[in-house]
Design a protein around this motif. Structure first.
Motif, PDB file in Angstrom:
ATOM      1  N   ARG A  25       0.806  -1.225   0.000  1.00  0.00           N
ATOM      2  CA  ARG A  25       0.000   0.000   0.000  1.00  0.00           C
ATOM      3  C   ARG A  25       0.840   1.277   0.000  1.00  0.00           C
ATOM      4  O   ARG A  25       0.535   2.222  -0.726  1.00  0.00           O
ATOM      5  CB  ARG A  25      -0.961  -0.002   1.182  1.00  0.00           C
ATOM      6  CG  ARG A  25      -2.045   1.045   1.034  1.00  0.00           C
ATOM      7  CD  ARG A  25      -3.136   0.863   2.026  1.00  0.00           C
ATOM      8  NE  ARG A  25      -4.305   1.618   1.592  1.00  0.00           N
ATOM      9  CZ  ARG A  25      -5.255   1.995   2.403  1.00  0.00           C
ATOM     10  NH1 ARG A  25      -5.214   1.666   3.684  1.00  0.00           N
ATOM     11  NH2 ARG A  25      -6.274   2.691   1.950  1.00  0.00           N
ATOM     12  N   ALA A  26       1.887   1.340   0.798  1.00  0.00           N
ATOM     13  CA  ALA A  26       2.703   2.562   0.860  1.00  0.00           C
ATOM     14  C   ALA A  26       3.304   2.883  -0.506  1.00  0.00           C
ATOM     15  O   ALA A  26       3.277   4.038  -0.952  1.00  0.00           O
ATOM     16  CB  ALA A  26       3.794   2.432   1.920  1.00  0.00           C
ATOM     17  N   ALA A  27       3.828   1.871  -1.197  1.00  0.00           N
ATOM     18  CA  ALA A  27       4.428   2.090  -2.515  1.00  0.00           C
ATOM     19  C   ALA A  27       3.357   2.476  -3.542  1.00  0.00           C
ATOM     20  O   ALA A  27       3.589   3.346  -4.395  1.00  0.00           O
ATOM     21  CB  ALA A  27       5.182   0.845  -2.970  1.00  0.00           C
ATOM     22  N   HIS A  28       2.190   1.850  -3.446  1.00  0.00           N
ATOM     23  CA  HIS A  28       1.081   2.182  -4.349  1.00  0.00           C
ATOM     24  C   HIS A  28       0.649   3.634  -4.145  1.00  0.00           C
ATOM     25  O   HIS A  28       0.492   4.392  -5.107  1.00  0.00           O
ATOM     26  CB  HIS A  28      -0.089   1.226  -4.092  1.00  0.00           C
ATOM     27  CG  HIS A  28      -1.386   1.678  -4.664  1.00  0.00           C
ATOM     28  ND1 HIS A  28      -1.698   1.581  -6.007  1.00  0.00           N
ATOM     29  CD2 HIS A  28      -2.470   2.246  -4.066  1.00  0.00           C
ATOM     30  CE1 HIS A  28      -2.920   2.063  -6.208  1.00  0.00           C
ATOM     31  NE2 HIS A  28      -3.400   2.475  -5.051  1.00  0.00           N
ATOM     32  N   LEU A  29       0.462   4.034  -2.899  1.00  0.00           N
ATOM     33  CA  LEU A  29       0.024   5.399  -2.607  1.00  0.00           C
ATOM     34  C   LEU A  29       1.082   6.425  -2.989  1.00  0.00           C
ATOM     35  O   LEU A  29       0.751   7.522  -3.467  1.00  0.00           O
ATOM     36  CB  LEU A  29      -0.368   5.533  -1.138  1.00  0.00           C
ATOM     37  CG  LEU A  29      -1.644   4.785  -0.743  1.00  0.00           C
ATOM     38  CD1 LEU A  29      -1.850   4.843   0.763  1.00  0.00           C
ATOM     39  CD2 LEU A  29      -2.856   5.341  -1.479  1.00  0.00           C
ATOM     40  N   ASN A  72       3.367  -0.094 -13.751  1.00  0.00           N
ATOM     41  CA  ASN A  72       4.357   0.109 -12.688  1.00  0.00           C
ATOM     42  C   ASN A  72       3.780   0.056 -11.282  1.00  0.00           C
ATOM     43  O   ASN A  72       4.533   0.161 -10.309  1.00  0.00           O
ATOM     44  CB  ASN A  72       5.066   1.453 -12.903  1.00  0.00           C
ATOM     45  CG  ASN A  72       5.932   1.422 -14.133  1.00  0.00           C
ATOM     46  OD1 ASN A  72       6.886   0.671 -14.201  1.00  0.00           O
ATOM     47  ND2 ASN A  72       5.584   2.226 -15.128  1.00  0.00           N
ATOM     48  N   ASP A  73       2.482  -0.084 -11.160  1.00  0.00           N
ATOM     49  CA  ASP A  73       1.835  -0.078  -9.848  1.00  0.00           C
ATOM     50  C   ASP A  73       2.136  -1.383  -9.107  1.00  0.00           C
ATOM     51  O   ASP A  73       1.911  -2.470  -9.636  1.00  0.00           O
ATOM     52  CB  ASP A  73       0.327   0.074 -10.032  1.00  0.00           C
ATOM     53  CG  ASP A  73      -0.429   0.265  -8.735  1.00  0.00           C
ATOM     54  OD1 ASP A  73       0.132   0.006  -7.639  1.00  0.00           O
ATOM     55  OD2 ASP A  73      -1.598   0.675  -8.805  1.00  0.00           O
ATOM     56  N   PRO A  74       2.631  -1.294  -7.860  1.00  0.00           N
ATOM     57  CA  PRO A  74       2.899  -2.505  -7.075  1.00  0.00           C
ATOM     58  C   PRO A  74       1.670  -3.407  -6.900  1.00  0.00           C
ATOM     59  O   PRO A  74       1.817  -4.623  -6.776  1.00  0.00           O
ATOM     60  CB  PRO A  74       3.371  -1.967  -5.731  1.00  0.00           C
ATOM     61  CG  PRO A  74       3.879  -0.603  -6.016  1.00  0.00           C
ATOM     62  CD  PRO A  74       3.047  -0.089  -7.156  1.00  0.00           C
ATOM     63  N   TYR A  75       0.483  -2.837  -6.902  1.00  0.00           N
ATOM     64  CA  TYR A  75      -0.716  -3.667  -6.815  1.00  0.00           C
ATOM     65  C   TYR A  75      -0.843  -4.562  -8.053  1.00  0.00           C
ATOM     66  O   TYR A  75      -1.278  -5.705  -7.955  1.00  0.00           O
ATOM     67  CB  TYR A  75      -1.970  -2.805  -6.683  1.00  0.00           C
ATOM     68  CG  TYR A  75      -2.232  -2.228  -5.310  1.00  0.00           C
ATOM     69  CD1 TYR A  75      -1.340  -2.378  -4.254  1.00  0.00           C
ATOM     70  CD2 TYR A  75      -3.398  -1.520  -5.071  1.00  0.00           C
ATOM     71  CE1 TYR A  75      -1.602  -1.833  -3.011  1.00  0.00           C
ATOM     72  CE2 TYR A  75      -3.675  -0.976  -3.830  1.00  0.00           C
ATOM     73  CZ  TYR A  75      -2.779  -1.134  -2.805  1.00  0.00           C
ATOM     74  OH  TYR A  75      -3.048  -0.600  -1.575  1.00  0.00           O
ATOM     75  N   VAL A  76      -0.472  -4.044  -9.201  1.00  0.00           N
ATOM     76  CA  VAL A  76      -0.533  -4.813 -10.446  1.00  0.00           C
ATOM     77  C   VAL A  76       0.625  -5.801 -10.504  1.00  0.00           C
ATOM     78  O   VAL A  76       0.431  -7.000 -10.762  1.00  0.00           O
ATOM     79  CB  VAL A  76      -0.518  -3.874 -11.676  1.00  0.00           C
ATOM     80  CG1 VAL A  76      -0.396  -4.679 -12.973  1.00  0.00           C
ATOM     81  CG2 VAL A  76      -1.767  -2.998 -11.695  1.00  0.00           C
TER      82      VAL A  76
END
Length: 102
Positions: A25-29, A72-76
Motif C-alpha cells: 500500500r505505501a508504494a502504491h500510494l 508500474n503499480d505494485p498492486y498490479v
C-alpha cells in the motif's frame, strides 16, 4: 474553452486483495500521490462493499500515462490486480468537463 481529456483506469482486485494490500500500500500510494503532484490523477479510490475494484481518474492528453501507471503499480506487479483497463471518459457535464455541452 475545453479542459484536458479524462481517462479512467479501472482495476479488478483479487479475492485476497484486502488481506494482502498492506505489504504494497505505501508504494502504491506513493506512486499515486506523485501522479497527483504532476497533475495527472484527479481522483482515485476503491469501489464496492466489499471492495472489489478501483477507479483512477486521470486528466491527461492520451492513455499512455495511465497505462504506464498501471504497468508500474505494485498492486498490479504483485498480483493484487487481476485485470485493468484504460478508457477515455468523454466528460460533458461539470466544471472540469473536457468537452462541456449545455
Amino acid at each position: 474553452m475545453t479542459n484536458p481529456a479524462h481517462y479512467l483506469l479501472t482495476y479488478e482486485y483479487s479475492a485476497d486483495y484486502l488481506q494482502r494490500r498492506d505489504e504494497f500500500r505505501a508504494a502504491h500510494l506513493k506512486l499515486a500521490w506523485e501522479a497527483v503532484e504532476r497533475g495527472e490523477i484527479l481522483l482515485a479510490g476503491a469501489v464496492g462493499e466489499p471492495i472489489d475494484q478501483a477507479l483512477l481518474v486521470f486528466t491527461i492528453d492520451g492513455p499512455a500515462i495511465a497505462e504506464a501507471f498501471a504497468r508500474n503499480d505494485p498492486y498490479v506487479t504483485n498480483g493484487l490486480v487481476t485485470a485493468w483497463k484504460v478508457q477515455k471518459w468523454h466528460t460533458v457535464v461539470g466544471e472540469l468537463a473536457s468537452t462541456p455541452v449545455r
